[in-house]
Design a protein around this motif. Structure first.
Motif, short mmCIF file in Angstrom:
data_model
loop_
_atom_site.label_atom_id
_atom_site.label_comp_id
_atom_site.label_asym_id
_atom_site.label_seq_id
_atom_site.Cartn_x
_atom_site.Cartn_y
_atom_site.Cartn_z
N GLU A 195 1.23 -1.33 0.50
CA GLU A 195 0.35 0.29 0.16
C GLU A 195 0.92 1.15 0.55
O GLU A 195 1.86 1.11 0.90
CB GLU A 195 -0.71 -0.39 1.18
N GLN A 204 -15.33 3.72 6.19
CA GLN A 204 -14.36 2.58 5.82
C GLN A 204 -13.00 3.00 5.92
O GLN A 204 -11.93 2.23 6.36
CB GLN A 204 -14.67 3.11 3.93
N ASP A 238 -12.53 -0.64 -7.32
CA ASP A 238 -12.83 0.13 -8.23
C ASP A 238 -11.77 -0.32 -9.45
O ASP A 238 -11.89 1.04 -9.66
CB ASP A 238 -12.86 1.85 -7.97
N MET A 286 -17.59 -1.06 -3.01
CA MET A 286 -16.73 -2.15 -2.18
C MET A 286 -17.18 -3.10 -2.54
O MET A 286 -16.65 -3.95 -2.62
CB MET A 286 -16.72 -1.54 -1.02
N ASN A 287 -19.08 -3.20 -2.66
CA ASN A 287 -19.67 -4.67 -2.21
C ASN A 287 -19.46 -5.42 -3.35
O ASN A 287 -19.07 -6.12 -3.27
CB ASN A 287 -21.23 -4.13 -1.79
N LYS A 329 0.21 4.28 0.72
CA LYS A 329 0.09 5.51 1.61
C LYS A 329 0.86 4.52 3.42
O LYS A 329 1.36 3.71 3.53
CB LYS A 329 -1.40 5.22 2.66
N LEU A 358 3.69 0.86 -5.91
CA LEU A 358 4.07 -0.43 -7.40
C LEU A 358 4.12 1.53 -8.27
O LEU A 358 3.78 1.28 -8.78
CB LEU A 358 2.88 -1.13 -7.47
C1 LIG Z 1 -18.80 9.57 -0.89
C2 LIG Z 1 -18.19 8.01 -1.31
C3 LIG Z 1 -19.36 7.25 -0.46
C4 LIG Z 1 -19.17 5.40 -0.70
N1 LIG Z 1 -19.96 5.04 -0.65
C5 LIG Z 1 -19.72 3.45 -0.52
C6 LIG Z 1 -21.43 1.83 0.30
O1 LIG Z 1 -21.85 3.01 1.15
N2 LIG Z 1 -21.15 0.86 -0.40
C7 LIG Z 1 -19.85 0.78 -1.10
O2 LIG Z 1 -20.16 -0.47 -1.04
N3 LIG Z 1 -18.97 1.66 -2.16
C8 LIG Z 1 -19.19 2.89 -1.38
N4 LIG Z 1 -18.24 3.69 -2.20
C9 LIG Z 1 -17.34 3.41 -2.52
C10 LIG Z 1 -16.15 2.43 -2.40
O3 LIG Z 1 -15.42 3.86 -1.12
C11 LIG Z 1 -14.69 2.39 -2.85
O4 LIG Z 1 -16.08 1.47 -4.08
C12 LIG Z 1 -14.05 1.18 -2.07
O5 LIG Z 1 -12.99 1.78 -2.22
C13 LIG Z 1 -12.88 0.83 -3.35
O6 LIG Z 1 -12.09 0.08 -2.72
P1 LIG Z 1 -10.83 -0.55 -3.73
O7 LIG Z 1 -10.40 -1.47 -2.83
O8 LIG Z 1 -11.10 -0.89 -4.68
O9 LIG Z 1 -10.23 0.74 -3.86
P2 LIG Z 1 -9.59 1.74 -3.40
O10 LIG Z 1 -10.56 1.66 -1.85
O11 LIG Z 1 -9.71 3.33 -3.59
O12 LIG Z 1 -8.52 1.33 -2.63
C14 LIG Z 1 -7.52 1.18 -3.53
C15 LIG Z 1 -6.23 1.82 -2.33
O13 LIG Z 1 -4.33 0.85 -3.37
C16 LIG Z 1 -3.79 2.09 -3.12
N5 LIG Z 1 -3.04 2.37 -4.14
C17 LIG Z 1 -3.27 3.19 -5.34
N6 LIG Z 1 -2.16 2.59 -5.95
C18 LIG Z 1 -1.02 2.29 -5.99
C19 LIG Z 1 0.00 2.30 -6.23
N7 LIG Z 1 0.56 2.10 -7.26
N8 LIG Z 1 0.53 1.05 -4.86
C20 LIG Z 1 0.53 0.77 -3.82
N9 LIG Z 1 -0.86 1.17 -3.56
C21 LIG Z 1 -2.01 1.82 -4.20
C22 LIG Z 1 -4.41 2.84 -2.47
O14 LIG Z 1 -3.63 4.43 -1.95
C23 LIG Z 1 -5.89 2.34 -1.68
O15 LIG Z 1 -5.83 2.95 -0.06
C24 LIG Z 1 -18.66 5.24 -2.09
C25 LIG Z 1 -17.72 5.68 -2.40
C26 LIG Z 1 -17.95 7.20 -2.16
C27 LIG Z 1 -17.28 7.83 -2.72
#
Ligand SMILES: Cc1cc2nc3c(=O)[nH]c(=O)nc-3n(C[C@H](O)[C@H](O)[C@H](O)COP(=O)(O)OP(=O)(O)OC[C@H]3O[C@@H](n4cnc5c(N)ncnc54)[C@H](O)[C@@H]3O)c2cc1C
Length: 534
Positions: A33, A121, A297, A310-311, A35, A146
């Motif tokens: 990660e 989250q 995402d 996220m779901n 961060k 990465l």
């Molecule tokens: C306002 C809002 C409300 C939401 N409410 C909901 C909800 O109620 N229910 C729901 O299911 N979804 C909800 N979502 C959507 C949800 O937040 C996302 O779908 C979810 O965060 C996706 O998870 P992820 O792990 O795929 O990606 P992310 O959460 O985007 O995580 C990606 C991670 O990868 C890391 N990363 C990126 N590039 C690199 C790299 N090169 N090297 C290392 N690390 C890297 C980032 O720092 C990050 O920590 C909401 C979104 C928003 C904006």
């Protein structure tokens, strides 16, 4: 030899869920990660019922609940002018405790085994991180970005830069990019996103309001949609001490004024963060290439309305987890990993459509807003009436997508003994079904245990014999030949047999139905080969 079996990029909820799943399956993985540590930034706040079922299987659902919104807190959704005026509309939803009681009394398989859970989250990520860190075969490395990767054909090497500037390589059998909407891995693979990007831009502010929750005169809920010109909404976060405000406004200061306007009472608050976010409805052309897979995402971006972001990603992680484990343990055939894109991209596509359906519904009632909405006049009354009449139909689309959550089915998968036609895909209704490709519906047995719990969590396929017979119909030998784990589960339960409609169900390790029948499969070897990816 590779440094690790799976290199997971990105510790959002999807990467963390995958790390926990692989770790529990005994697969060595490294999660990196960029961060330094999990951030206290709001995004998702609701794990839906399906995610909670999946977390139950992984043995972590109670920890998620313990960290989230208290079990008895109301989950109602409001449409308001402010928090001190009688709500224009209140859509009641059961608290977790109430939903658990409803589920305990349900007999027709129409309900999930677990209800939803509100958890922010910024609470879920540190929790999943700590669970991943407890697993001996998972290495969690924050402060590792990465920068690129090389697919070597027989392995994949991630090129990494640490926060202190040191660079290093990690070589793995597979790389899974869970690196979010801006996915660098997706860009390196030149995989395009299709659909509608940047539809609308909101600002989101996170506020610490330590004494607001207990003072809201109209009652507690999870969402307060404000009938205003800026499409504002206030979301209760899991601690009940934090709230997020979303609004189409240009500055942080305007967000503060909006909060004060919506709360409309003297309020102690601190703004902890504020940032813009954009609405997107996008899906990637492909979910990976070679030894590299994409999940969450990185491959689908939905409007949060309906909570399918996220779901959906958690579903990706779970589908990929057992297939990677099976392949790395040596019994998974070549179609197993290839089926990931076939199975999950269609769900991503459907959920993008479900999100569009919900967001369009919300836009419809918001379009009924008029500046006279507060007026004590006949036209003011008409505005309120018209808006609520539309909201009663349209807002439900955001909050009642149980069909999208539970009713999805893997169509055209090489691992599934598909049957022609199949039930239609509904967003808002869930009709329990054992059609091959679906999730096993939840049924209570005579002793009030759940069939899903009796199957347990692991790498094994299960033949559920609902006629109670302890004959594995040749499948035990067929799976043994492939060295794939298999268990027979005879259940002598007329009610479960009635609901499931068949004497035999062959379940995959993720509890999706691979085949069903009333007599032994005509060719057990062929069926076992198909289910294991040969
Ligand atoms: C306002 C809002 C409300 C939401 N409410 C909901 C909800 O109620 N229910 C729901 O299911 N979804 C909800 N979502 C959507 C949800 O937040 C996302 O779908 C979810 O965060 C996706 O998870 P992820 O792990 O795929 O990606 P992310 O959460 O985007 O995580 C990606 C991670 O990868 C890391 N990363 C990126 N590039 C690199 C790299 N090169 N090297 C290392 N690390 C890297 C980032 O720092 C990050 O920590 C909401 C979104 C928003 C904006």
């Amino acid at each position: 030899m590779a440094d690790t079996q799976v290199l997971i990029v990105g510790a959002g909820p999807v990467g963390l869920t995958l790390a926990v799943d692989l770790g529990k399956r005994g697969i060595r993985c490294t999660l990196i990660e960029q961060k330094e540590a999990p951030a206290f930034l709001p995004k998702m706040e609701r794990c839906n019922a399906r995610t909670m079922e999946l977390y139950r299987r992984m043995g972590i659902s109670e920890r998620v609940r313990a960290a989230g919104l208290p079990r008895t807190a109301p989950m109602d959704v409001f449409i308001v002018l402010s928090l001190v005026e009688p709500p224009l509309w209140r859509l009641p939803f059961p608290s977790v405790a109430e939903a658990e009681t409803e589920i305990a009394a349900s007999t027709d398989a129409s309900m999930p085994l677990e209800p939803y859970q509100l958890i922010s989250q910024y609470t879920l990520e540190p929790l999943l991180k700590s669970i991943a860190e407890e697993l001996p075969c998972v290495a969690v490395r924050y402060g590792h970005e990465l920068t690129a990767f090389t697919d070597n054909g027989h392995s994949v090497t991630g090129h990494i830069r640490r926060l202190d500037g040191v660079t290093l390589d990690i070589t793995a059998d597979y790389l899974v990019a869970c690196d979010g909407g801006g996915s660098g891995v997706r860009r390196q693979l030149d995989i395009r996103l299709q659909g509608d990007g940047n539809l609308l831009q909101f600002r989101q502010a996170l506020y610490h309001c330590p004494d607001l929750y207990d003072r809201i005169p109209i009652g507690n809920g999870r969402h307060y949609h404000v009938a205003d010109a800026q499409s504002s909404f206030l979301i209760t976060q899991d601690s009940t001490k934090h709230f997020t405000l979303h609004s189409i406004l240009d500055s942080d200061e305007e967000m503060d004024r909006k909060l004060e306007e919506v709360v409309a009472m003297p309020l102690r608050y601190e703004r902890l963060s504020c940032a813009p976010w954009k609405q997107n409805l996008l899906i990637a052309d492909s979910y990976g290439r070679g030894r590299v897979f994409l999940a969450g995402d990185a491959v689908h971006l939905v409007i949060p309305t309906g909570g399918l972001g996220m779901n959906t990603g958690v579903g990706d992680a779970v589908d990929l987890g057992w297939k990677l484990a099976a392949t790395l343990k040596g019994w998974g055939g070549p179609s197993l990993l290839a089926s990931y894109e076939i199975e999950r991209r269609q769900i991503g596509d459907r959920n993008v459509a479900a999100s569009r359906f919900a967001a369009t519904g919300r836009r419809k009632w918001r379009a009924m807003y008029r500046p006279n909405i507060r007026d004590a006049t006949q036209t003011g009354e008409e505005t309120r009436r018209n808006l609520i009449a539309v909201a009663e139909v349209e807002q439900r689309k955001s909050n009642e997508m149980i069909g999208a959550e539970l009713g999805y089915r893997y169509v055209g998968s090489p691992l599934i003994a598909d049957e022609p036609d199949g039930p239609p895909h509904e967003f808002m209704t869930y009709v329990p079904s054992t059609w091959p490709g679906t999730r096993l519906p939840h049924v209570w047995l005579k002793d009030h245990t759940a069939v899903q719990d009796r199957i347990g969590y692991g790498d094994h396929y299960t033949l559920l014999r609902l006629d109670g017979r302890s004959d594995a119909a040749g499948l035990d030998k067929a799976f043994a030949t492939l060295r794939a784990p298999f268990r027979l589960l005879p259940l002598d339960d007329a009610h479960a047999r009635g609901i499931h409609g068949h004497d035999m169900l062959l379940l995959r390790p993720d509890m999706h139905i691979a085949w069903r029948g009333n007599t032994a499969p005509p060719d057990a070897v062929k069926l076992a080969r198909m289910a294991t990816g040969y």
